[in-house]
Every structure is written in structure tokens, then in C-alpha cells.
Design an enzyme around this catalytic site. Structure first.
Site, PDB file in Angstrom:
ATOM      1  N   LYS A  41      63.740  32.822  36.692  1.00 35.10           N
ATOM      2  CA  LYS A  41      62.403  33.382  36.448  1.00 35.10           C
ATOM      3  C   LYS A  41      61.315  32.669  37.244  1.00 35.10           C
ATOM      4  CE  LYS A  41      61.646  30.993  31.973  1.00 35.10           C
ATOM      5  NZ  LYS A  41      61.301  31.184  30.566  1.00 35.10           N
ATOM      6  N   GLN A 233      65.312  16.136  20.255  1.00 32.45           N
ATOM      7  CA  GLN A 233      64.911  14.776  20.634  1.00 32.45           C
ATOM      8  C   GLN A 233      63.399  14.668  20.797  1.00 32.45           C
ATOM      9  OE1 GLN A 233      66.153  12.687  24.557  1.00 32.45           O
ATOM     10  NE2 GLN A 233      67.056  11.548  22.864  1.00 32.45           N
ATOM     11  N   HIS A 235      60.755  12.201  22.364  1.00 29.86           N
ATOM     12  CA  HIS A 235      60.669  11.045  23.258  1.00 29.86           C
ATOM     13  C   HIS A 235      59.608  10.102  22.711  1.00 29.86           C
ATOM     14  CE1 HIS A 235      60.378   8.584  26.830  1.00 29.86           C
ATOM     15  NE2 HIS A 235      61.433   9.201  27.321  1.00 29.86           N
ATOM     16  N   GLU A 248      61.251   6.552  30.111  1.00 37.83           N
ATOM     17  CA  GLU A 248      61.884   5.381  29.503  1.00 37.83           C
ATOM     18  C   GLU A 248      62.063   4.275  30.549  1.00 37.83           C
ATOM     19  OE1 GLU A 248      64.898   6.464  26.723  1.00 37.83           O
ATOM     20  OE2 GLU A 248      66.260   4.935  27.483  1.00 37.83           O
ATOM     21  N   ARG A 279      66.323   6.399  21.795  1.00 40.79           N
ATOM     22  CA  ARG A 279      65.039   7.100  21.622  1.00 40.79           C
ATOM     23  C   ARG A 279      64.713   7.444  20.182  1.00 40.79           C
ATOM     24  NH1 ARG A 279      65.473  10.949  26.954  1.00 40.79           N
ATOM     25  NH2 ARG A 279      65.090   9.205  28.364  1.00 40.79           N
ATOM     26  N   ARG A 379      70.585  12.089  22.246  1.00 40.33           N
ATOM     27  CA  ARG A 379      71.009  11.880  23.627  1.00 40.33           C
ATOM     28  C   ARG A 379      70.483  10.555  24.160  1.00 40.33           C
ATOM     29  NH1 ARG A 379      68.603  12.710  28.843  1.00 40.33           N
ATOM     30  NH2 ARG A 379      66.681  13.599  28.008  1.00 40.33           N
ATOM     31  N   SER A 384      71.475  13.366  30.645  1.00 41.02           N
ATOM     32  CA  SER A 384      71.314  14.812  30.752  1.00 41.02           C
ATOM     33  C   SER A 384      71.421  15.291  32.196  1.00 41.02           C
ATOM     34  CB  SER A 384      69.974  15.223  30.159  1.00 41.02           C
ATOM     35  OG  SER A 384      69.779  16.571  30.395  1.00 41.02           O
TER      36      SER A 384
HETATM   37  C1  LIG Z   1      59.730  15.583  31.900  1.00 41.38           C
HETATM   38  C2  LIG Z   1      61.214  15.420  31.788  1.00 41.38           C
HETATM   39  C3  LIG Z   1      61.848  14.319  32.333  1.00 41.38           C
HETATM   40  C4  LIG Z   1      63.224  14.168  32.208  1.00 41.38           C
HETATM   41  N1  LIG Z   1      63.823  13.057  32.754  1.00 41.38           N
HETATM   42  C5  LIG Z   1      65.163  12.920  32.670  1.00 41.38           C
HETATM   43  C6  LIG Z   1      65.816  11.801  33.261  1.00 41.38           C
HETATM   44  O1  LIG Z   1      65.196  10.945  33.904  1.00 41.38           O
HETATM   45  N2  LIG Z   1      67.162  11.701  33.132  1.00 41.38           N
HETATM   46  C7  LIG Z   1      67.904  12.636  32.465  1.00 41.38           C
HETATM   47  O2  LIG Z   1      69.126  12.502  32.392  1.00 41.38           O
HETATM   48  N3  LIG Z   1      67.308  13.727  31.921  1.00 41.38           N
HETATM   49  C8  LIG Z   1      65.965  13.898  32.016  1.00 41.38           C
HETATM   50  N4  LIG Z   1      65.369  15.006  31.476  1.00 41.38           N
HETATM   51  C9  LIG Z   1      66.222  16.097  30.969  1.00 41.38           C
HETATM   52  C10 LIG Z   1      66.812  16.879  32.147  1.00 41.38           C
HETATM   53  O3  LIG Z   1      65.914  16.897  33.216  1.00 41.38           O
HETATM   54  C11 LIG Z   1      67.141  18.319  31.766  1.00 41.38           C
HETATM   55  O4  LIG Z   1      67.896  18.351  30.580  1.00 41.38           O
HETATM   56  C12 LIG Z   1      67.952  19.019  32.854  1.00 41.38           C
HETATM   57  O5  LIG Z   1      67.372  18.832  34.125  1.00 41.38           O
HETATM   58  C13 LIG Z   1      68.085  20.490  32.537  1.00 41.38           C
HETATM   59  O6  LIG Z   1      68.703  21.147  33.610  1.00 41.38           O
HETATM   60  P1  LIG Z   1      69.210  22.642  33.443  1.00 41.38           P
HETATM   61  O7  LIG Z   1      69.857  23.013  34.718  1.00 41.38           O
HETATM   62  O8  LIG Z   1      70.008  22.759  32.203  1.00 41.38           O
HETATM   63  O9  LIG Z   1      67.873  23.501  33.197  1.00 41.38           O
HETATM   64  P2  LIG Z   1      66.468  23.593  33.940  1.00 41.38           P
HETATM   65  O10 LIG Z   1      66.331  22.647  35.067  1.00 41.38           O
HETATM   66  O11 LIG Z   1      65.446  23.549  32.866  1.00 41.38           O
HETATM   67  O12 LIG Z   1      66.503  25.052  34.577  1.00 41.38           O
HETATM   68  C14 LIG Z   1      66.481  26.221  33.808  1.00 41.38           C
HETATM   69  C15 LIG Z   1      66.534  27.430  34.719  1.00 41.38           C
HETATM   70  O13 LIG Z   1      66.700  28.609  33.946  1.00 41.38           O
HETATM   71  C16 LIG Z   1      65.867  29.626  34.432  1.00 41.38           C
HETATM   72  N5  LIG Z   1      65.590  30.565  33.342  1.00 41.38           N
HETATM   73  C17 LIG Z   1      65.287  30.279  32.052  1.00 41.38           C
HETATM   74  N6  LIG Z   1      65.101  31.416  31.349  1.00 41.38           N
HETATM   75  C18 LIG Z   1      65.299  32.447  32.215  1.00 41.38           C
HETATM   76  C19 LIG Z   1      65.239  33.859  32.093  1.00 41.38           C
HETATM   77  N7  LIG Z   1      64.916  34.470  30.962  1.00 41.38           N
HETATM   78  N8  LIG Z   1      65.483  34.598  33.198  1.00 41.38           N
HETATM   79  C20 LIG Z   1      65.775  34.000  34.385  1.00 41.38           C
HETATM   80  N9  LIG Z   1      65.846  32.687  34.542  1.00 41.38           N
HETATM   81  C21 LIG Z   1      65.613  31.907  33.478  1.00 41.38           C
HETATM   82  C22 LIG Z   1      64.643  28.892  34.958  1.00 41.38           C
HETATM   83  O14 LIG Z   1      63.973  29.685  35.920  1.00 41.38           O
HETATM   84  C23 LIG Z   1      65.285  27.637  35.565  1.00 41.38           C
HETATM   85  O15 LIG Z   1      65.687  27.912  36.893  1.00 41.38           O
HETATM   86  C24 LIG Z   1      63.991  15.161  31.562  1.00 41.38           C
HETATM   87  C25 LIG Z   1      63.368  16.279  31.024  1.00 41.38           C
HETATM   88  C26 LIG Z   1      61.985  16.388  31.102  1.00 41.38           C
HETATM   89  C27 LIG Z   1      61.332  17.575  30.444  1.00 41.38           C
END
Ligand SMILES: Cc1cc2nc3c(=O)[nH]c(=O)nc-3n(C[C@H](O)[C@H](O)[C@H](O)COP(=O)(O)OP(=O)(O)OC[C@H]3O[C@@H](n4cnc5c(N)ncnc54)[C@H](O)[C@@H]3O)c2cc1C
Length: 566
Positions: A41, A233, A235, A248, A279, A379, A384
Site C-alpha cells: 500500500k 509490547q 517500549h 533500546e 522491555r 519479544r 524482530s
Molecule cells: C520505530 C521502530 C523501530 C524498530 N526497531 C527495531 C530494531 O532495531 N530491531 C528489531 O529487531 N526490530 C525493530 N522493530 C520491529 C521491526 O522493525 C518490525 O517488526 C519489522 O521490520 C516488520 O517487518 P515486516 O516485513 O513484518 O513488516 P513492515 O516492514 O511493517 O511492512 C509491512 C508491509 O505491508 C504492506 N501492507 C500492509 N497492509 C497492506 C494492505 N492492506 N495492502 C497492501 N499492502 C499492505 C505495507 O505497505 C508494507 O510494505 C522496530 C519497529 C519500530 C516501529
């Protein structure tokens, strides 16, 4: 203008919904052999993975081991993680990090040129690899580059609205193109949901505004169970007032938490690990300090980095400094950062096994939207990003095995689903007056922050559940400010809100039913862990408009269940 339905004009072997780290890694694995399309999206590089700051865990150092990483993860999870899945992730960790390094991720280095690793909460060894405090930015760019190199097909800025299934298997999805508002059907032999977390159920969240749990809600509506949804979770350190994450890594580099009496208070909660306890423990400690009147202005504490010195802050935490300066007018070299706990990560998600296989044939889940369960009730930081890359690759392999030799799906089912989606969306667009979706969303955030937060009890959870159900009724009468279809973001926000409401209900219901305290789920009225009754995963399934809850066993392995002390 009325939304057009085009005939099902897209057919692929595999659809991956989501272009964050997990979705891209699945697509990279499959593209050489299969016709794969990724729907997202937002532009892939705006996926929330890009915002990850602190790092990714791997036992790279010979003095460290996958067993030690696995033990820390299981203990951190308050013993709710499935140990077989944890074993896979921790054994595969070094491979995943080295692969990304070879693709070009600019990890920070030690003086002798090795990948630098910092201490993180709950870890016995410094095993969090990082690229300053912009690790996700680096990983996502290199992974996206590989997806482009492999020629992955992208549908960018397409919003997926539903899963389509026959009696026996998944058949595809319906989606609309944000630019035109046209609804399309997509057929596929397999669908992989990689849609990220659902942090925006809460008002105070570190998550991007797009993290609305669309995939989890779609799965629930398609009859697929959600697992362990009560485990959210919080933070410990989010910036006041914006709730932007302060990694962190800031505590990993040596930052102190200080209350309004100018005292480091973590010794009262985790005398050994102090600021680097997991956490859930640090978030509760901060919230307790605030609740007992030792917070500044009654709602935050200080994260003090000044003693780290200018050079270290500029080198290791440049992003944190920028964020603090831009959004709180505080330069951490000179002043402490105001912080409080806020929603950060969704431990629960779509019920699946370690290969991403869900109970619906052909449907897979991976990344934050999935609950494999590798994080259990809490976690550990750095696990992650690791989960997305390790399981992205492995789920990709499993999907390949599933689709090879599988026949095409019935296109008519997908056409019918696209038509039904058109009717649903038109009815929202044509409504002339009604409730504001923005107001409902704000109210939802407030309810979840105040009543389903760090500390919970029966009274507040019951009140929250009632209020959420009332908001769901109000949602049925929303009307949008615009009824045209091109770039109609209020329509997207409204569809996302439907998903948030449905997940909020599941989170609150399962939190109410779990009458114990474990990991991130803390019940003031049941303040201890109850292994006899609740060393189990919760599962919620939508059956005939009714949410059915049950519990299934945890996969226990080599690590004995013990009391958690830090
Ligand atoms: C600020 C922040 C810092 C973090 N730092 C760390 C860290 O240092 N170390 C660590 O291990 N984890 C960290 N995390 C957690 C980690 O980044 C995430 O859990 C992980 O990157 C998620 O990846 P993902 O591929 O599952 O989803 P995302 O990267 O969230 O991607 C989701 C995708 O789904 C798509 N999507 C969603 N709904 C739809 C829909 N209806 N139609 C089409 N597309 C859709 C979006 O467009 C996007 O491309 C952090 C999280 C945050 C919020």
C-alpha cells in the site's frame, strides 16, 4: 464517481502482500522459479521496517552461541515462545546477517573491521549488530535492491482489501489501486501475508501510521485464527510528546533512566541488568515510577545520555540526537531526553507454524503479522528484524514446494469477490452523512492506551471491550468527506479503521480471558504467572460472526520453565 470493477486481470503463482523486510525476502527467494508479485500500500521503502533503529541479533562472536541466544529468547518470552521455532531462528541468525552484509548493508564496525555488536535488553552477550541507529533503513534498502535485481513484480500503492478462498484453499485477493480507485481481483496459487504489525490500534505508538494490521484482520475474516493477541509490547522509551521511538540502543550504549528525584531507579526492579532488563520489565518500572508520583510532570522520566559524551552520541546515536532535537527540542549531548512507555510491537498475529503455514491451504504468514511464536509473551529487542529475514527465506522455500505442480485456481470466485468488494466500498462512498472515522479512531486509541495498556485489570478490560463494541456499531454509519475514488485517502483510513477495531476487540477479549501476568501482559488483579492454567497460546477464530477462543499447547524444548529474574 463509482468504483469500476475490472475483470480479474491479474494472475500470478504467488502473491506476497507487503514489501517490508519479510515480504521482500520471501519474494527474493521465489522469483527465480515462480511468477511472484508483491502488493504494497506504500512504496516498499516506506514500509515500517525502514524505521528500525537499534539492530539485529546474531551470535557472530565465537564466545557467544546460538544456544545462549535461544535461551535468552525463551526466558525473555516468559516461556511462551515455541522452542522449536526459536531454535531455527537463532541457528539461522548469523547466516541472515552475513547475507545482508554481502548484499551491501553498511554495518557499524569494530576497530579491527568486524561487524560491531551492542548489548541489548535480556541478552547475556552483546549480540545486536547495528548500522549506527538506522539499521532498518540500511537493511531495507539493500534487500529492496536485491528484489529489483531479481526482477520481482511490484504493485506499488495498491491496497489489498480481502483474501479470496474456495472451500478448500486460498484463491487470491481483492485490491484497489490507490491512484485510480479501481478494484481488481488477483488470482494466485498461494498468498503470503507480510503486512506488518497493528500498533496503530493504540494512540501512543512508535509505529508508522500505516501499521493497521490489515493482514491479520483479513485472515481473521477468512476464518484463520489469530494467536496470542493479548501480548502487546510497550517500549520503555518513547519520546514525549510524539511517541517516536528512542532505541533500546541508547541504553545499550550506557544510557541511564532517572526519575524526578534524580535517582537511577532500575535497581529496585532488576538489580543485576538495570536499564538492560527486557522491555516488559523496564516499561513496568517506568510506569510504576510515574504512577507513584516520581515522574516529571506526572507522566514521564528522563533518559540521560550525557555521560556517554559527544563523540559516542554522534557516532552511535546520531538519529536519536536528531529526533530529540527536532521533536522535543532537547539535545541529548546537553540535556536528558523525556521518555515514557508506548505501544511498540505486536507479539501476537496470524496463527502459523515455523514454515509460515496457516490452517487455510495456500495461505502463509511471515514477519510481524505472523505468530510463529518466536517471541512468546515478550519479544527481545533485535529479534524482530532477525525474524523477518530468517523466516522470509524459509517461508519462501516452503511456498515454492507448495505451489509446484499445483493447478490453477477458479477465477470466477475471485471475480465474485471483487464484485462484492465493489458493493461494500460503494455503500461507504455513497453515504451522505454519518460518523467521522477520524473521531472513532482517536477514541479507540485513547481507550486502548488507558484501559488495555502496560497494567490491566478486569474492570478496565471489561469497560474497554464494551466501548470498542460500541465504536464498532458507530463505524457502521461512517461517512467520508469525499466520495470520488482517485487517491481517496479517507477511504483507505476508513478501511484500515475497520481492521483496527476488529483487532482491538480480539486483543481486549484475550487480555480479559488470560487471568495471569506473563511477559508484556500484566494483570493487577492476577499478579503472578500461572503455568498450570496459562502456559498456553490463545487462539481466536471468527465463526459465524462470533469470536471463538481456545488454548493450545506451547512447544517446550530443552529449556526448562523457570522463574524469570534479571
Ligand atoms: C520505530 C521502530 C523501530 C524498530 N526497531 C527495531 C530494531 O532495531 N530491531 C528489531 O529487531 N526490530 C525493530 N522493530 C520491529 C521491526 O522493525 C518490525 O517488526 C519489522 O521490520 C516488520 O517487518 P515486516 O516485513 O513484518 O513488516 P513492515 O516492514 O511493517 O511492512 C509491512 C508491509 O505491508 C504492506 N501492507 C500492509 N497492509 C497492506 C494492505 N492492506 N495492502 C497492501 N499492502 C499492505 C505495507 O505497505 C508494507 O510494505 C522496530 C519497529 C519500530 C516501529
Amino acid at each position: 464517481m463509482i468504483l469500476e470493477v475490472l475483470k480479474t486481470n491479474h494472475s500470478h503463482d504467488v502473491l506476497v502482500v507487503g514489501a517490508g523486510l519479510s515480504g521482500l525476502r520471501v519474494a527474493i527467494e521465489l522469483t527465480d522459479q515462480y511468477d511472484v508479485a508483491v502488493l504494497t500500500k506504500v512504496h516498499p521503502l516506506r514500509s515500517h521496517s525502514v524505521a528500525a533503529q537499534g539492530g539485529i541479533n546474531a551470535s557472530l562472536n565465537p564466545e557467544d552461541s546460538w544456544e545462549s541466544h535461544a535461551f535468552d529468547t525463551v526466558k525473555g518470552s516468559d516461556y511462551l515462545a515455541d522452542q522449536d521455532v526459536v531454535e531455527v531462528m537463532t541457528k539461522e541468525a548469523s547466516r541472515a546477517v552475513i547475507e545482508n552484509e554481502q548484499w551491501g548493508t553498511a554495518f557499524s564496525r569494530t576497530e579491527d573491521g568486524r561487524i560491531a555488536q551492542r548489548p541489548f535488553g535480556g541478552a547475556a552477550y552483546p549480540r545486536t549488530c547495528y548500522a549506527a541507529d538506522k539499521t532498518g533503513h540500511n537493511l531495507l534498502h539493500t534487500t529492496f535492491e536485491q528484489a529489483l535485481r531479481k526482477g520481482v513484480n511490484f504493485y506499488q500503492e495498491w491496497f489489498v482489501t480481502s483474501l479470496v478462498k474456495s472451500e478448500k484453499r486460498v484463491c487470491g485477493v481483492t485490491a484497489f489501486e490507490i491512484a485510480s480507485g479501481e478494484i481488481h481481483g488477483f488470482t494466485a496459487k498461494a498468498v503470503v501475508l507480510a503486512t506488518g504489525g497493528f500498533g496503530r490500534v493504540y494512540g501512543h505508538s512508535t509505529n508508522a501510521l500505516i501499521n493497521t494490521g490489515d493482514g491479520a484482520a483479513m485472515a481473521l475474516r477468512a476464518g484463520v485464527p489469530l494467536k496470542d493477541m493479548e501480548f502487546v509490547q510497550f517500549h520503555p522509551t518513547t519520546l514525549v510528546p510524539s511517541s517516536i521511538l528512542i532505541t533500546e540502543g541508547a541504553r545499550g550504549e550506557g544510557g541511564y533512566l532517572v526519575n524526578k528525584e534524580y535517582k537511577r531507579f532500575m535497581d529496585a526492579y532488576a538489580s543485576k541488568d538495570m536499564e538492560l532488563a527486557p522491555r516488559d520489565i523496564v516499561a513496568r518500572a517506568i510506569q510504576t515510577e510515574i504512577n507513584e508520583g516520581r515522574g516529571f510532570d506526572d507522566y514521564y522520566v528522563h533518559l540521560d545520555l550525557r555521560h556517554l559524551g559527544k563523540t559516542k552520541i554522534l557516532e552511535r546515536l546520531p538519529g536519536i540526537r536528531e529526533i530529540s532535537m527536532f521533536f522535543a527540542d532537547v539535545d541529548p549531548i546537553e540535556e536528558p531526553i523525556p521518555v515514557r512507555p508506548g505501544q511498540h510491537y505486536s507479539m501476537g498475529g496470524i496463527h502459523c507454524d515455523k514454515d509460515g503455514v496457516t490452517p487455510l491451504s495456500g495461505l502463509f504468514a511471515v514477519g510481524e503479522t505472523a505468530c510463529m511464536s518466536v517471541h512468546g509473551a515478550n519479544r527481545l529487542g533485535g529479534n524482530s528484524l532477525l525474524e523477518t529475514l530468517v523466516f522470509g527465506r524459509l517461508v519462501g522455500q516452503k511456498v515454492g514446494v507448495h505451489v509446484s505442480g499445483l493447478g490453477d485456481v477458479d477465477e470466477c470466485i475471485v471475480d465474485d469477490a471483487a464484485f462484492a468488494m465493489r458493493v461494500k466500498i460503494q455503500s461507504i462512498l455513497l453515504r451522505e452523512s454519518g460518523e467521522s472515522h477520524a473521531e472513532i479512531k482517536e477514541e479507540l486509541g485513547r481507550i486502548m492506551d488507558n484501559e488495555v495498556g502496560v497494567f490491566r485489570d478486569q474492570t478496565t478490560l471489561e469497560s474497554a471491550l464494551k466501548a470498542i463494541r460500541f465504536l464498532k456499531e458507530r463505524y457502521e454509519n461512517i461517512a467520508l468527506p469525499r466520495c470520488d475514488t482517485k487517491f481517496n485517502y479517507s477511504l483507505i483510513r476508513a478501511l484500515e479503521l475497520e481492521n483496527l477495531l476488529c483487532l482491538a476487540e480480539v486483543i481486549t477479549m484475550t487480555a480479559l480471558m488470560r487471568r495471569e501476568s506473563r511477559g508484556a501482559h500484566w494483570r493487577l488483579d492476577y499478579g503472578t504467572r500461572d503455568d498450570e492454567n496459562f502456559l498456553k497460546h490463545s487462539l481466536v477464530t471468527l465463526v459465524d460472526d462470533y469470536l471463538k477462543t481456545e488454548y493450545i499447547d506451547v512447544d517446550l524444548g530443552q529449556f526448562e520453565v523457570m522463574e524469570r529474574k534479571y
